[in-house]
Design an enzyme around this catalytic site. Sequence first.
Site, PDB file in Angstrom:
ATOM      1  N   TYR A   1       3.306 -38.891 -27.961  1.00 44.61           N
ATOM      2  CA  TYR A   1       2.261 -37.896 -27.774  1.00 44.61           C
ATOM      3  C   TYR A   1       1.182 -37.974 -28.841  1.00 44.61           C
ATOM      4  CZ  TYR A   1       5.828 -35.694 -30.722  1.00 44.61           C
ATOM      5  OH  TYR A   1       6.773 -35.462 -31.679  1.00 44.61           O
TER       6      TYR A   1
ATOM      7  N   HIS B   1      10.658 -32.338 -27.438  1.00 50.04           N
ATOM      8  CA  HIS B   1      11.174 -33.383 -28.313  1.00 50.04           C
ATOM      9  C   HIS B   1      12.518 -33.028 -28.941  1.00 50.04           C
ATOM     10  CE1 HIS B   1       9.916 -36.668 -31.446  1.00 50.04           C
ATOM     11  NE2 HIS B   1      11.081 -36.907 -30.904  1.00 50.04           N
TER      12      HIS B   1
END
Length: 228
Positions: free
Chosen positions: A1, A59
């Site tokens: 990301y 995450h």
Amino acid sequence: YQREDLIHRAIKESGIPREEFILTTRIPNSAQYGNKVEEVFKQSLDKFQTNYIDILMFHWPVPDKYISTWETLIKLKEKGLCTNIGVANCHAHHLDLLIKETGVTPQINQVEIHPLFSQIGLRKYCHTKEIQLQAYTSLARMDERMCRLPRIKALCKKYDKTIAQVILRWHIQHGIIPIFRSLNNIRQKENIQIFDFKLSPEDMAYIDSININSRLRYDPDNCDFSIL
């Protein structure tokens, strides 16, 4: 990301339609701590320059945050902003709580799996719940404790494959999606040439037996989420 804008550029310059790519990104811990999950996700959409993500996950299961984060991911999917939602670094007890609190089972769980840390218990749990496993550190960083084994070298000779190809094939035959990378063009090509052979049941069992429960990354039950 952290490279979404570059991925957008790569897709654009390839000339290949967006629909032929599977875009995936994750919600970072900072967004969970700041209660900015949806805001950060929409920033990802802007960087990708797309109106949906194929796979969205968080995450880490940040304590006191990951359930509300999961609830937001569910809402984003309901809005059509992502096609599939999952998690990363979740033990079975994290998954149990998510399912209990929301009634929605993650489609994917991305965790550390490799022959030195085969996660048999979690694999069985996810199989039962129909949760697809993705493995990071899938090649154990080519740890010498794995690579130096005489029988591993013998398997490479037997199948005329590299150690990486043998281990990646082991993942595939277990129904696990391995995540791997290389900066070497030759290795990149080799690492996807794993569908022209099949490990025997005996060889699969041997690689299973290598496990020494050696985690090379962080334990989600014992780490500082603020620095991850």
